[in-house]
Design a protein around this motif. Structure first.
Motif, PDB file in Angstrom:
ATOM      1  N   THR A 109      48.209  45.454  40.235  1.00  0.00           N
ATOM      2  CA  THR A 109      47.361  45.374  39.049  1.00  0.00           C
ATOM      3  C   THR A 109      46.210  44.422  39.352  1.00  0.00           C
ATOM      4  OG1 THR A 109      49.283  45.710  37.628  1.00  0.00           O
ATOM      5  CG2 THR A 109      47.304  44.811  36.584  1.00  0.00           C
ATOM      6  N   VAL A 110      44.986  44.885  39.091  1.00  0.00           N
ATOM      7  CA  VAL A 110      43.793  44.072  39.363  1.00  0.00           C
ATOM      8  C   VAL A 110      42.963  44.000  38.091  1.00  0.00           C
ATOM      9  CG1 VAL A 110      41.664  43.894  40.715  1.00  0.00           C
ATOM     10  CG2 VAL A 110      43.749  44.731  41.796  1.00  0.00           C
TER      11      VAL A 110
ATOM     12  N   VAL B 188      45.100  47.717  46.316  1.00  0.00           N
ATOM     13  CA  VAL B 188      44.228  46.661  45.769  1.00  0.00           C
ATOM     14  C   VAL B 188      42.793  47.172  45.694  1.00  0.00           C
ATOM     15  CG1 VAL B 188      43.223  44.377  46.212  1.00  0.00           C
ATOM     16  CG2 VAL B 188      45.689  44.722  46.444  1.00  0.00           C
ATOM     17  N   THR B 189      42.346  47.837  46.745  1.00  0.00           N
ATOM     18  CA  THR B 189      40.984  48.386  46.752  1.00  0.00           C
ATOM     19  C   THR B 189      40.813  49.422  45.647  1.00  0.00           C
ATOM     20  OG1 THR B 189      40.765  47.996  49.127  1.00  0.00           O
ATOM     21  CG2 THR B 189      39.262  49.607  48.136  1.00  0.00           C
ATOM     22  N   ALA B 190      41.753  50.340  45.527  1.00  0.00           N
ATOM     23  CA  ALA B 190      41.659  51.405  44.516  1.00  0.00           C
ATOM     24  C   ALA B 190      41.680  50.825  43.104  1.00  0.00           C
ATOM     25  CB  ALA B 190      42.790  52.410  44.703  1.00  0.00           C
TER      26      ALA B 190
ATOM     27  N   ALA C 149      38.221  44.298  32.721  1.00  0.00           N
ATOM     28  CA  ALA C 149      38.930  45.570  32.811  1.00  0.00           C
ATOM     29  C   ALA C 149      40.077  45.405  33.797  1.00  0.00           C
ATOM     30  CB  ALA C 149      37.996  46.686  33.255  1.00  0.00           C
ATOM     31  N   THR C 150      41.167  46.066  33.494  1.00  0.00           N
ATOM     32  CA  THR C 150      42.359  45.995  34.336  1.00  0.00           C
ATOM     33  C   THR C 150      42.750  47.412  34.749  1.00  0.00           C
ATOM     34  OG1 THR C 150      43.100  44.016  33.180  1.00  0.00           O
ATOM     35  CG2 THR C 150      44.760  45.217  34.430  1.00  0.00           C
TER      36      THR C 150
ATOM     37  N   ARG D  18      47.872  41.038  40.470  1.00  0.00           N
ATOM     38  CA  ARG D  18      49.314  40.870  40.252  1.00  0.00           C
ATOM     39  C   ARG D  18      50.046  41.979  40.990  1.00  0.00           C
ATOM     40  NH1 ARG D  18      47.578  40.703  34.747  1.00  0.00           N
ATOM     41  NH2 ARG D  18      48.539  42.747  34.572  1.00  0.00           N
ATOM     42  N   PHE D  19      51.214  41.607  41.541  1.00  0.00           N
ATOM     43  CA  PHE D  19      52.073  42.570  42.215  1.00  0.00           C
ATOM     44  C   PHE D  19      53.380  42.662  41.434  1.00  0.00           C
ATOM     45  CE2 PHE D  19      49.673  40.760  45.929  1.00  0.00           C
ATOM     46  CZ  PHE D  19      48.888  41.871  46.147  1.00  0.00           C
ATOM     47  N   SER D  20      53.919  43.863  41.343  1.00  0.00           N
ATOM     48  CA  SER D  20      55.219  44.032  40.684  1.00  0.00           C
ATOM     49  C   SER D  20      56.311  43.555  41.640  1.00  0.00           C
ATOM     50  CB  SER D  20      55.429  45.493  40.304  1.00  0.00           C
ATOM     51  OG  SER D  20      55.578  46.272  41.470  1.00  0.00           O
TER      52      SER D  20
END
Length: 170
Positions: free
Chosen positions: A46-47, A76-78, A36-37, A59-61
């Motif tokens: 994006t995790v 990242v936690t959320a 799941a993303t 991933r970071f934009s």
């Protein structure tokens, strides 16, 4: 004739059990492939997590630098918690379908009176906390009591003359 009926019923039961086991194996394979993303902070973070909720990709934009480090950490936690919750939801759906299929199977107690079914004896797992490591929610034991960290131990049978708690100057 009753012996033949018993053999036929046992053969049917074995077929049903074999089908049930195959269904469980298929569901386990399907669940193991789940991912799941989720995104957070305006899609800057994006995790992706696997079937166990373990982070497999972050991933970071390009505009993630607009965020502070604490904001990135919260994002990242959320995103991780959201993705893990989605994996859990989809796993529950799979298990619900499996349970519905298995509810059609005869229960062991139908063949051997007085024997409890194993699934009826299984406890429900406790809910897993998503609170940070030192949060109050993590110190609760589940039985209504609270566990404290970073405390001094006091030996109840120690000599009160040497105990700072029982200092006579009080």
């Amino acid at each position: 004739m009753s012996n033949e009926m018993a053999k036929a019923r046992l053969a049917d039961l074995m077929d049903t059990v074999r089908t049930g086991i195959e269904s469980i194996a298929r569901t386990q394979q399907e669940q193991a492939r789940l991912t799941a993303t989720a995104t957070a902070a305006g899609k800057r973070v994006t995790v992706t997590v696997n079937a166990q909720g373990v982070v497999v990709e972050v991933r970071f934009s390009d505009d993630v630098a607009d965020l502070t480090y604490p904001e990135i950490a919260r994002a990242v936690t959320a995103a991780t918690q959201t993705a893990a919750a989605e994996v859990q939801r989809r796993t529950r759906e799979m298990l619900d379908r499996l349970r519905a299929d298995q509810s059609q199977m005869p229960r062991l107690s139908e063949f051997l009176g007085g024997i409890p079914d194993v699934l009826d004896l299984m406890p429900s797992p406790p809910e897993v906390s998503t609170a940070p490591p030192k949060a109050h929610a993590r110190t609760e034991t589940g039985d209504g009591s609270t566990t404290f960290a970073d405390v001094e131990r006091w030996e109840h049978g120690s000599d009160s003359a040497t105990s700072p708690v029982a200092d006579k100057s009080w």
